[in-house]
Design a protein around this motif. Structure first.
Motif, short mmCIF file in Angstrom:
data_model
loop_
_atom_site.label_atom_id
_atom_site.label_comp_id
_atom_site.label_asym_id
_atom_site.label_seq_id
_atom_site.Cartn_x
_atom_site.Cartn_y
_atom_site.Cartn_z
N LYS A 88 0.81 -1.22 0.00
CA LYS A 88 0.00 0.00 0.00
C LYS A 88 0.85 1.27 0.00
N ALA A 89 2.16 1.11 -0.02
CA ALA A 89 3.07 2.26 0.03
C ALA A 89 3.35 2.80 -1.37
N GLY A 90 3.27 4.10 -1.52
CA GLY A 90 3.60 4.75 -2.78
C GLY A 90 5.03 5.23 -2.82
N LEU A 91 5.42 5.81 -3.92
CA LEU A 91 6.76 6.37 -4.08
C LEU A 91 7.10 7.34 -2.95
N TRP A 92 6.17 8.24 -2.64
CA TRP A 92 6.48 9.28 -1.65
C TRP A 92 6.49 8.75 -0.23
N ASP A 93 5.76 7.67 0.03
CA ASP A 93 5.88 7.00 1.33
C ASP A 93 7.30 6.46 1.51
N LEU A 94 7.84 5.89 0.43
CA LEU A 94 9.19 5.33 0.49
C LEU A 94 10.25 6.42 0.60
N VAL A 95 9.99 7.56 -0.03
CA VAL A 95 10.90 8.71 0.12
C VAL A 95 10.84 9.22 1.56
N ASP A 96 9.65 9.24 2.16
CA ASP A 96 9.53 9.63 3.57
C ASP A 96 10.38 8.73 4.46
N ASP A 97 10.34 7.44 4.20
CA ASP A 97 11.14 6.49 4.99
C ASP A 97 12.62 6.75 4.82
N ALA A 98 13.04 6.99 3.58
CA ALA A 98 14.45 7.28 3.32
C ALA A 98 14.87 8.57 4.02
N ASP A 99 13.96 9.56 4.04
CA ASP A 99 14.24 10.84 4.69
C ASP A 99 14.41 10.64 6.20
N SER A 100 13.55 9.82 6.81
CA SER A 100 13.66 9.52 8.25
C SER A 100 14.99 8.85 8.56
N ALA A 101 15.39 7.91 7.71
CA ALA A 101 16.66 7.21 7.90
C ALA A 101 17.83 8.17 7.73
N LEU A 102 17.72 9.08 6.76
CA LEU A 102 18.78 10.06 6.54
C LEU A 102 18.96 10.97 7.75
N GLN A 103 17.86 11.44 8.32
CA GLN A 103 17.95 12.33 9.48
C GLN A 103 18.55 11.60 10.68
N PHE A 104 18.18 10.33 10.85
CA PHE A 104 18.76 9.55 11.95
C PHE A 104 20.27 9.44 11.76
N LEU A 105 20.69 9.10 10.55
CA LEU A 105 22.11 8.93 10.26
C LEU A 105 22.87 10.24 10.45
N ARG A 106 22.29 11.32 9.96
CA ARG A 106 22.95 12.63 10.05
C ARG A 106 23.16 13.04 11.51
N ASN A 107 22.25 12.62 12.39
CA ASN A 107 22.33 13.01 13.81
C ASN A 107 23.10 12.02 14.66
N HIS A 108 23.65 10.97 14.05
CA HIS A 108 24.42 9.97 14.80
C HIS A 108 25.70 10.60 15.34
N THR A 109 26.05 10.23 16.55
CA THR A 109 27.20 10.80 17.25
C THR A 109 28.49 10.73 16.44
#
Length: 318
Positions: A88-109
């Protein structure tokens, strides 16, 4: 080979994602990092699907750690430890997930926030391109899919299959031509595409039992990939393999014309879509069994060398 360590984590976004951060044991200071975005299908963070254990993203993460880079890879929605429903996930849902992962990685110690790269494989090249519009990236690595839309890729795959069928000899070949099998198959495909395009549902039923990800197809078909690539100003590394049956190898040469930043392109001899070295040719009708036969093989020997050389050349302050 350097010592490596991994940390299994959960990322809170629009969907809760299970993920793994891989980094060198010796990374005490802040170092560059790479977000790995997977290709299509119900794949986990390591690049494994039911009946197809490829571990390609796990091997990429290991290669990056050996070169001194941190990486993050995550389970697709509804797969492994991630919540949600992938169908049920569209392209932009998957981009949202990638964005969440990117922000987590960027904020890693341990991560240098100014040196975060995104690596997309197959469909992941499109998601990475779309993600670039939301975030300032140190660079993009596009493997086996750069400058290739889902519509173009699926059409190419069908054309290969039709060509093989039309080249069949003997009674089988005669029947295929007599019954116009390939023409009927294409008409049926176009009918399904039209049904998904007109639908406003996340998924639709076809022939009673099969459920197709209508939202995913609609949003991919509507996505202006070339226009999005024109907004890329960061460095880009694009890699295609000469034995790839799922995307046109020559599309890699479009990248320098489309992006507005520095680019480096590679056509890797003998590399297929699962990033292995493939001897000889394989029928697209038998490609899954060919992939299964190669599951335990390492990545193409040139791939990680190209990636790590490019990352090291872009590593500011090294």
């Amino acid at each position: 080979m350097m010592n490596r360590r991994e940390e299994r984590i959960k990322i809170k976004g629009k969907a809760l994602l299970g993920a793994t951060v891989s980094f060198p044991e010796t990374s005490e200071q802040k170092v560059p990092a790479v977000l790995i975005i997977a290709g299509s299908g119900a794949g986990d963070r390591d690049g494994n699907m039911p009946n197809l254990q490829l571990n390609l993203y796990k091997m990429i993460a290991d290669g990056l750690a050996d070169a001194g880079f941190i990486s993050l890879r995550y389970d697709k929605r509804g797969v492994g430890e991630s919540e949600g429903d992938l169908n049920k996930a569209g392209l932009w849902d998957l981009v949202d997930d990638a964005d969440s992962a990117l922000q987590f990685l960027r904020n890693h110690t341990n991560v240098d926030q100014d040196q975060v790269y995104v690596l997309g494989h197959s469909e992941g090249t499109m998601l990475a391109t779309a993600l670039n519009e939301r975030a300032s990236l140190a660079g993009l690595i596009l493997i086996a899919g750069a400058a290739d839309t889902v519509e173009e890729a699926t059409k190419y795959q069908r054309e290969l299959a039709y060509e093989e069928l039309n080249n069949e000899s003997g009674i089988k070949g005669w029947l295929i031509k007599k019954l116009k099998i390939t023409d009927k198959a294409e008409k049926k495909t176009q009918k399904v595409f039209a049904k998904m395009s007109k639908s406003n549902k996340d998924e639709i039923r076809v022939q009673l039992f099969a459920k197709l990800p209508a939202k995913w197809f609609r949003e991919h078909f509507e996505f202006d990939l070339y226009g999005s690539m024109g907004k890329i100003t960061c460095p880009v590394l694009a890699i295609n393999g000469t034995k790839d049956l799922q995307t046109k190898v020559e599309n890699v040469y479009k990248v320098p014309e489309l992006v507005n930043g520095p680019s480096e392109i590679h056509e890797v001899e003998g590399m297929n879509h699962i990033l292995r070295y493939q001897k000889g040719d394989v029928s697209i009708q038998k490609v899954k069994s060919a992939y299964q036969a190669q599951a335990s093989e390492p990545l193409h020997p040139d791939l990680m060398q190209i990636i790590t050389n490019w990352l090291e050349s872009n590593w500011v302050g090294r």
